[in-house]
Design a protein around this motif. Structure first.
Motif, PDB file in Angstrom:
ATOM      1  N   ARG A   1      -6.117  14.738 -11.949  1.00 33.17           N
ATOM      2  CA  ARG A   1      -5.360  13.491 -12.229  1.00 33.17           C
ATOM      3  C   ARG A   1      -4.601  13.090 -10.983  1.00 33.17           C
ATOM      4  NH1 ARG A   1      -6.158  15.965 -16.973  1.00 33.17           N
ATOM      5  NH2 ARG A   1      -6.526  14.718 -18.825  1.00 33.17           N
ATOM      6  N   THR A   2      -4.351  11.799 -10.939  1.00 28.08           N
ATOM      7  CA  THR A   2      -3.537  11.142  -9.736  1.00 28.08           C
ATOM      8  C   THR A   2      -2.266  10.913 -10.146  1.00 28.08           C
ATOM      9  OG1 THR A   2      -5.721  10.347  -8.771  1.00 28.08           O
ATOM     10  CG2 THR A   2      -3.554   9.445  -7.980  1.00 28.08           C
ATOM     11  N   ILE A   3      -1.119  11.097  -9.429  1.00 26.55           N
ATOM     12  CA  ILE A   3       0.229  10.699  -9.733  1.00 26.55           C
ATOM     13  C   ILE A   3       0.459   9.439  -8.895  1.00 26.55           C
ATOM     14  CG2 ILE A   3       2.670  11.337  -9.439  1.00 26.55           C
ATOM     15  CD1 ILE A   3       2.033  14.281  -9.574  1.00 26.55           C
ATOM     16  N   VAL A   4       0.543   8.310  -9.640  1.00 25.58           N
ATOM     17  CA  VAL A   4       0.579   6.973  -8.977  1.00 25.58           C
ATOM     18  C   VAL A   4       2.183   6.552  -8.528  1.00 25.58           C
ATOM     19  CG1 VAL A   4      -1.359   6.260  -9.908  1.00 25.58           C
ATOM     20  CG2 VAL A   4       0.774   5.754 -11.221  1.00 25.58           C
ATOM     21  N   GLY A   5       3.157   7.243  -8.987  1.00 26.29           N
ATOM     22  CA  GLY A   5       4.474   6.844  -8.697  1.00 26.29           C
ATOM     23  C   GLY A   5       5.372   7.616  -9.520  1.00 26.29           C
ATOM     24  N   PHE A   6       6.681   7.607  -9.428  1.00 28.93           N
ATOM     25  CA  PHE A   6       7.727   8.202 -10.306  1.00 28.93           C
ATOM     26  C   PHE A   6       8.942   7.841 -10.285  1.00 28.93           C
ATOM     27  CE2 PHE A   6       7.689  10.670  -6.166  1.00 28.93           C
ATOM     28  CZ  PHE A   6       9.089  10.989  -6.225  1.00 28.93           C
TER      29      PHE A   6
ATOM     30  N   GLY B   1       0.683  -1.100   0.076  1.00 21.79           N
ATOM     31  CA  GLY B   1      -0.036   0.068   0.001  1.00 21.79           C
ATOM     32  C   GLY B   1       0.775   1.303   0.115  1.00 21.79           C
ATOM     33  N   LYS B   2       2.313   1.277  -0.361  1.00 24.87           N
ATOM     34  CA  LYS B   2       2.973   2.392  -0.314  1.00 24.87           C
ATOM     35  C   LYS B   2       3.070   3.304  -1.633  1.00 24.87           C
ATOM     36  CE  LYS B   2       4.921   0.875   3.779  1.00 24.87           C
ATOM     37  NZ  LYS B   2       4.708   1.461   4.938  1.00 24.87           N
ATOM     38  N   CYS B   3       3.257   4.304  -1.520  1.00 29.41           N
ATOM     39  CA  CYS B   3       3.781   5.022  -2.930  1.00 29.41           C
ATOM     40  C   CYS B   3       5.074   4.723  -3.009  1.00 29.41           C
ATOM     41  CB  CYS B   3       3.545   6.584  -2.769  1.00 29.41           C
ATOM     42  SG  CYS B   3       1.584   7.023  -2.686  1.00 29.41           S
ATOM     43  N   VAL B   4       5.470   4.448  -4.369  1.00 29.89           N
ATOM     44  CA  VAL B   4       6.829   4.059  -4.657  1.00 29.89           C
ATOM     45  C   VAL B   4       7.375   5.023  -5.702  1.00 29.89           C
ATOM     46  CG1 VAL B   4       8.201   1.903  -5.200  1.00 29.89           C
ATOM     47  CG2 VAL B   4       6.062   1.678  -4.171  1.00 29.89           C
ATOM     48  N   ALA B   5       8.877   5.176  -5.342  1.00 27.30           N
ATOM     49  CA  ALA B   5       9.539   6.168  -6.335  1.00 27.30           C
ATOM     50  C   ALA B   5      11.095   5.425  -6.349  1.00 27.30           C
ATOM     51  CB  ALA B   5       9.672   7.404  -5.713  1.00 27.30           C
ATOM     52  N   ALA B   6      11.700   5.856  -7.607  1.00 27.00           N
ATOM     53  CA  ALA B   6      13.016   5.227  -7.646  1.00 27.00           C
ATOM     54  C   ALA B   6      13.784   6.391  -8.376  1.00 27.00           C
ATOM     55  CB  ALA B   6      13.124   4.155  -8.694  1.00 27.00           C
ATOM     56  N   VAL B   7      15.155   6.366  -7.466  1.00 25.86           N
ATOM     57  CA  VAL B   7      15.930   7.406  -7.961  1.00 25.86           C
ATOM     58  C   VAL B   7      17.362   6.467  -8.476  1.00 25.86           C
ATOM     59  CG1 VAL B   7      15.368   9.250  -6.364  1.00 25.86           C
ATOM     60  CG2 VAL B   7      17.067   7.582  -5.736  1.00 25.86           C
ATOM     61  N   GLY B   8      17.747   7.202  -9.704  1.00 27.44           N
ATOM     62  CA  GLY B   8      18.898   6.685 -10.419  1.00 27.44           C
ATOM     63  C   GLY B   8      20.273   6.989 -10.121  1.00 27.44           C
ATOM     64  N   GLY B   9      21.245   6.556 -10.820  1.00 30.22           N
ATOM     65  CA  GLY B   9      21.258   5.765 -11.821  1.00 30.22           C
ATOM     66  C   GLY B   9      20.897   6.636 -13.201  1.00 30.22           C
ATOM     67  N   ASP B  10      21.413   6.032 -14.280  1.00 31.91           N
ATOM     68  CA  ASP B  10      20.801   6.247 -15.550  1.00 31.91           C
ATOM     69  C   ASP B  10      19.298   6.019 -15.953  1.00 31.91           C
ATOM     70  OD1 ASP B  10      20.526   3.737 -16.962  1.00 31.91           O
ATOM     71  OD2 ASP B  10      22.789   3.940 -17.634  1.00 31.91           O
ATOM     72  N   HIS B  11      18.771   6.406 -16.955  1.00 37.47           N
ATOM     73  CA  HIS B  11      17.365   6.323 -17.193  1.00 37.47           C
ATOM     74  C   HIS B  11      16.906   4.847 -17.532  1.00 37.47           C
ATOM     75  CE1 HIS B  11      13.894   9.238 -18.388  1.00 37.47           C
ATOM     76  NE2 HIS B  11      13.458   8.047 -17.591  1.00 37.47           N
ATOM     77  N   ALA B  12      17.653   3.942 -17.824  1.00 37.75           N
ATOM     78  CA  ALA B  12      17.473   2.546 -18.134  1.00 37.75           C
ATOM     79  C   ALA B  12      16.973   1.837 -16.673  1.00 37.75           C
ATOM     80  CB  ALA B  12      18.756   1.802 -18.600  1.00 37.75           C
ATOM     81  N   ILE B  13      17.415   2.580 -15.651  1.00 38.64           N
ATOM     82  CA  ILE B  13      16.609   1.844 -14.326  1.00 38.64           C
ATOM     83  C   ILE B  13      15.171   1.949 -14.257  1.00 38.64           C
ATOM     84  CG2 ILE B  13      18.744   2.381 -13.274  1.00 38.64           C
ATOM     85  CD1 ILE B  13      15.851   4.164 -11.965  1.00 38.64           C
ATOM     86  N   SER B  14      14.562   2.706 -15.252  1.00 37.75           N
ATOM     87  CA  SER B  14      13.214   3.091 -14.817  1.00 37.75           C
ATOM     88  C   SER B  14      12.029   1.964 -15.546  1.00 37.75           C
ATOM     89  CB  SER B  14      12.677   4.389 -15.678  1.00 37.75           C
ATOM     90  OG  SER B  14      13.479   5.254 -15.154  1.00 37.75           O
TER      91      SER B  14
END
Length: 345
Positions: free
Chosen positions: A304-309, A140-153
């Protein structure tokens, strides 16, 4: 949150992201660090981005005049497993063999084997990010990622598209990232959105903003997408500004192309490179910081809803300046704040 926590006090050494005391289980927002940049083809350093963002985040004031007190919901960054650092080191070594040869065009067994090795590491990385994001989304968390290069997405977009089928991706970048297996690397940072478009049917729409450096083939791919990919080129955005069209009206034109649920994928080089001078592939032009945050705000203000990033390509200055990470950390907090605001009933 611990009762003694003072959001106005200086962050304590060794504290969590933004100086917060939350564990991932306590936090509502979980940030996945992905220190991986195997296919970086120009400047490097983005594998140090997550650590630099963590350090810089402790200088960010926690009250935000637009989004209020995002920290109250709890924000935590996971620790990157040691194996990710090892994969990055090994994959970069193998990738360098191919990059120095100008790609796999020569077709030698050595180059083809090196590219296969890099692709294998990238697949393991994708699976790690996907499984990690999926786990926390299931909590039930909101999840984000930080890179790294854009391939990590790729992995985190895949996990969100499974949970939110029909979602749109709002992609801020100087580059279209629609190349096919660039330099022989299937999972190149320059191929991330080609892979998303071809392999993740749960992504209904890809809206790209700030593009100013791409191949003719990428432009053709956009044109042939049947409207699934909507591109807002930097030259057009700038010309509209010169013609007197206010930024808020341009934001509305962009946001109108998105479905109800939106995932943000932001390459820091979508900004003016004055704000990110050490990113791997800086290109003149781009959005100012207020324009970028107004774009995120426009998504939310539209209902609109931002679901993650994800936020990628932040590369710290090898000479020690914290400017790139400082800008990245503030963009990260704005994205978290607007994401949480969009999800409040």
């Amino acid at each position: 949150m611990a009762t003694h926590f003072d959001p106005a006090a200086a962050a304590q050494p060794g504290s969590g992201i933004f100086g917060l005391p939350h564990s991932p289980d306590e936090a509502h927002v979980v940030v996945i660090p992905v220190p991986f940049e195997a296919t970086t083809s120009y400047g490097g350093g983005t594998s140090d981005g997550p650590a630099a963002l963590l350090d810089a985040s402790r200088q960010v004031d926690l009250f935000d005049v637009e989004t209020g007190r995002p920290y109250e919901r709890g924000i935590a960054m996971l620790e990157a497993p040691a194996e990710l650092h090892a994969w990055n080191t090994q994959a970069k070594e193998r990738a360098q063999v191919v990059i120095e040869a100008g790609g796999i065009e020569a077709g030698t067994p050595e180059l083809l084997a090196a590219a296969r090795d890099v692709n294998a590491f990238s697949e393991k990385l994708n699976d790690h990010v996907y499984r990690t994001a999926k786990h926390w989304l299931e909590q039930g968390k909101c999840v984000a990622a930080v890179g790294g290069d854009h391939a990590i997405s790729f992995g985190i977009i895949q996990a969100h598209a499974e949970k939110y089928p029909g979602m749109g991706v709002l992609h801020l970048d100087a580059h279209a990232d629609l190349r096919v297996a660039y330099e022989g690397f299937t999972w190149s940072h320059a191929s991330i959105f080609y892979n998303v478009a071809e392999r993740i049917p749960g992504v209904k729409t890809l809206v790209q903003v700030g593009l100013r450096d791409m191949s003719e083939n990428e432009h053709r791919y956009i044109e042939s997408s049947g409207g699934r990919i909507q591109a807002f080129f930097d030259a057009t955005l700038q010309q509209n500004r010169f013609d007197g069209l206010p930024w808020n009206q341009q934001v509305k034109q962009i946001v109108d192309k998105l479905p109800q649920q939106v995932y943000l994928s932001f390459d820091i080089d979508g900004l003016d490179p004055v704000l990110c001078p050490h990113t791997g592939t800086p290109v003149p032009g781009g959005l100012s910081f207020p324009e970028a945050t107004a774009l995120v705000a426009g998504v939310v203000r539209s209902g609109r809803t931002i679901v993650g990033f994800d936020l990628t390509e932040v590369a710290p200055d090898p000479e020690g300046s914290e400017w790139d990470a400082n800008v990245g950390a503030r963009l990260l907090y704005k994205m978290i704040g607007w994401m949480l605001k969009s999800q409040k009933a």
